[in-house]
Design an enzyme around this catalytic site. Structure first.
Site, PDB file in Angstrom:
ATOM      1  N   HIS A  96       0.616  -0.991   0.095  1.00 39.41           N
ATOM      2  CA  HIS A  96       0.031  -0.056  -0.044  1.00 39.41           C
ATOM      3  C   HIS A  96       0.757   1.456  -0.215  1.00 39.41           C
ATOM      4  CE1 HIS A  96      -2.894   3.044   1.398  1.00 39.41           C
ATOM      5  NE2 HIS A  96      -3.876   2.126   0.825  1.00 39.41           N
ATOM      6  N   GLU A 166      -3.559   1.925  -7.188  1.00 39.23           N
ATOM      7  CA  GLU A 166      -4.068   3.080  -6.415  1.00 39.23           C
ATOM      8  C   GLU A 166      -3.035   4.258  -6.776  1.00 39.23           C
ATOM      9  OE1 GLU A 166      -3.565   2.084  -2.233  1.00 39.23           O
ATOM     10  OE2 GLU A 166      -1.383   1.902  -2.832  1.00 39.23           O
TER      11      GLU A 166
END
Length: 249
Positions: A96, A166
């Protein structure tokens, strides 16, 4: 989206919540009508993995938000895939942008984590994405391809890997990539998998979008042919998460 790729929605709760409010959120999810043809995974804070697994409907899977690259050892504050499984979780989020940019995790370390998590039997939500300055410099492809290569070099079997694109500039900012921007990157990522892994992996691997997804933006994003679902941050802590899960309906 190809018929063989089941729509996938992950909720990343990050470092948010206490038992009371997370329990209320779980009650909302358990009471909601969720589509059978959508896979749903929630990633609570590590301290609440066991709580979430006990309370959530069994059809909703649980993920950890991180793990380390080895089984045991003197690694204060870390958690291993074996421990994650012991708590009842079956997935882990790795790479992430907050792990990359706040905690300084490198492509190499993320690849090693992916390798170990898969070898221990966890499913992996592997995250990639460019920062705003990288997009503005026109190097989005270069960045995400390098990040994807570091992951791909550590994957033998792609069946338990979900790739999450993302764009960092869209996380927690309220900005969302347009459906066309998301589709463009997803299509190029699938092309990279086809050229560098195999056509079969490219066709079967789910590529999901993360970056300020909301109930208002999810349906048009979900309509894109190479967007196979979402990794949702802030909105996964709100009742609108149910709307996002139902984006394909």
């Amino acid at each position: 989206m190809a018929p063989s790729r089941k729509f996938f929605v992950g909720g990343n709760w990050k470092m948010n919540g206490r038992k009371k409010c997370l329990g209320e959120l779980i009650c909302t999810l358990n009471a909601a009508k969720l589509p059978a043809d959508t896979e749903v995974v929630c990633a609570p804070p590590t301290a609440y993995i066991d709580f979430a697994r006990q309370k959530l409907d069994p059809k909703i899977a649980v993920a950890a938000q991180n793990c380390y690259k080895v089984t045991n050892g003197a690694f204060t504050g870390e958690i291993s895939p074996g421990m994650i499984k012991d708590l009842g979780a079956t997935w882990v989020v790795l790479g992430h942008s907050e792990r990359r940019h706040i905690f300084g995790e490198s492509d190499e370390l993320i690849g090693q984590k992916v390798n170990h998590a898969l070898s221990e039997g966890l499913g992996v939500i592997a995250c990639i994405g460019e920062k705003l300055d990288e997009r503005e410099a026109g190097i989005t492809e270069k960045v995400v391809f390098e990040q994807t290569k570091a992951i791909a070099d550590n994957v033998k079997d792609w069946c338990k890997v979900v790739l999450a694109y993302e764009p960092v500039w869209a996380i927690g900012t309220g900005k969302t990539a347009t459906p066309q921007q998301a589709q463009e990157v997803h299509e190029k990522l699938r092309g990279w998998l086809k050229c560098n892994v195999s056509e079969g992996v490219a066709q079967c691997t789910r590529i999901i979008y993360g970056g300020s997804v909301t109930g208002a933006t999810c349906k048009e994003l979900a309509s894109q042919p190479d967007v196979d679902g979402f990794l949702v941050g802030g909105a996964s802590l709100k009742p609108e998460f149910v709307d996002i899960i139902n984006a394909k309906q």
